[in-house]
Design an enzyme around this catalytic site. Structure first.
Site, PDB file in Angstrom:
ATOM      1  N   ALA A   1       0.861  -1.170   0.000  1.00 29.27           N
ATOM      2  CA  ALA A   1       0.000   0.000   0.000  1.00 29.27           C
ATOM      3  C   ALA A   1       0.905   1.229   0.000  1.00 29.27           C
ATOM      4  O   ALA A   1       2.065   1.159   0.418  1.00 29.27           O
ATOM      5  CB  ALA A   1      -0.882  -0.017   1.235  1.00 29.27           C
TER       6      ALA A   1
ATOM      7  N   GLU B   1      -0.981  -9.079  -0.610  1.00 29.92           N
ATOM      8  CA  GLU B   1      -2.437  -9.242  -0.433  1.00 29.92           C
ATOM      9  C   GLU B   1      -3.166  -9.179  -1.770  1.00 29.92           C
ATOM     10  O   GLU B   1      -4.128  -9.914  -2.003  1.00 29.92           O
ATOM     11  CB  GLU B   1      -2.958  -8.163   0.526  1.00 29.92           C
ATOM     12  CG  GLU B   1      -2.419  -8.363   1.932  1.00 29.92           C
ATOM     13  CD  GLU B   1      -2.689  -7.179   2.850  1.00 29.92           C
ATOM     14  OE1 GLU B   1      -2.216  -6.061   2.548  1.00 29.92           O
ATOM     15  OE2 GLU B   1      -3.369  -7.356   3.864  1.00 29.92           O
TER      16      GLU B   1
ATOM     17  N   GLY C   1       0.512  -4.836   0.907  1.00 28.62           N
ATOM     18  CA  GLY C   1      -0.655  -4.827   0.022  1.00 28.62           C
ATOM     19  C   GLY C   1      -0.381  -5.534  -1.300  1.00 28.62           C
ATOM     20  O   GLY C   1      -1.307  -6.057  -1.932  1.00 28.62           O
TER      21      GLY C   1
END
Ligand code: CO8
Length: 258
Positions: free
Chosen positions: A66, A112, A109
């Site tokens: 992220a 993920e 992220g």
């Protein structure tokens, strides 16, 4: 397909390809990337010509997480109020299979996002990890749940609590990664996997993906019941008739995706 700010899209036959394109930030996932990827995936999903989607980054980074710079000054009230990153959940509603083609960093992220795909094809250079603990936070795009389901509690705790990185051989051994290919071959290999999937009957593919995903949502007995209903449903398709006739007649099936 409209032009997007942070990704590139193209099609190759029945395969839709989404390439994260923020090279200077190692494809860090900001709000615009989330909007672009989820919109492009929804567009491909709605296109009956597309039978599989490939999601990739650059050689150096699938995605380095992220966007830390975007997040760093946010308050609790802000992340709560905007439900930071909840928009990524839209990928779970995409019924067309998604193949992640991972090279280099797939951290935080990025890891993920790869786990939001259905299949991960990784280059030998791929590195996975959930380093959020080093930033004073925890995974926030499903990592604590999907990594644990993918590789089990012992390894997930190890990675999430220490932030250590996983090289590709260990990632494959643990079952996080579907296939490992030589450096530089990840995209070609992922497109080949996607082409293979796209050559099958699309209704069967959608039902098969739903059946496997049901295993993560329910008990064994409920899952087997759901599978049976989905299996019976395949007998309502022309492609079931064609697929079985082709086998009996010793020829290749001509699936019409209906
Ligand atoms: N966010 C923003 N920018 C990044 C990120 C990131 N995650 N990763 C790299 N960049 C930027 C760098 O700041 C740098 O920019 P600049 O040139 O302007 O300084 C550029 O990309 C290149 O990076 P490096 O110079 O650091 O490249 P290196 O090759 O030296 O290192 C690494 C590569 C090891 C990948 C390193 O960049 C790194 O450690 N990145 C951060 C990895 C990380 O911690 N990721 C986890 C992020 S947190 C997260 O994903 C949590 C999600 C859940 C949030 C939950 C909210 C509800």
């Amino acid at each position: 397909m409209p032009d997007f700010e942070t990704i590139l899209t193209e099609t190759s036959g029945r395969v839709g390809i989404i390439t994260l394109n923020r090279p200077k930030a190692l494809n860090a996932l900001n709000a615009q990337v989330m909007r672009d990827v989820t919109a492009a995936a929804a567009d491909f999903d709605a296109d009956p010509v597309i039978g599989a989607i490939v999601l990739t980054g650059s050689e150096k980074a699938f995605a380095a997480g992220a966007d830390i710079k975007e997040m760093s000054t946010k308050s609790y009230a802000e992340v709560l109020g905007e439900a930071l990153f909840a928009g990524w959940d839209a990928l779970t509603r995409v019924r067309t299979p998604i193949v992640a083609a991972v090279s280099g960093y797939a951290l935080g992220g990025g890891c993920e996002l790869a786990m939001l795909a259905d299949i991960i094809v990784a280059s030998e250079t791929a590195v996975f990890g959930q380093p959020e603990i080093n930033l004073g936070v925890i995974p926030g795009i499903g990592g604590s749940q999907r990594l644990t389901r993918a590789i089990g509690k012992a390894k997930a705790m190890d990675l999430i609590l220490t932030g250590r990185r996983l090289k590709v051989d260990e990632a494959e051994r643990l079952g996080l990664v579907s296939r490992v290919v030589p450096a530089g071959d990840h995209l070609t290999a992922a497109v080949e996997v996607a082409e293979t999937i796209a050559s099958k009957s699309l209704p069967s593919v959608i039902l098969a993906k739903e059946a496997v995903n049901t295993a993560f949502e329910t008990t064994l007995a409920e899952g087997v019941r759901a599978e049976r209903a989905l299996f019976f449903a395949t007998f309502a398709t022309d492609d079931q008739t064609e697929g079985m006739a082709a086998f009996v007649e010793k020829r290749e099936p001509d699936f019409r995706h209906r």
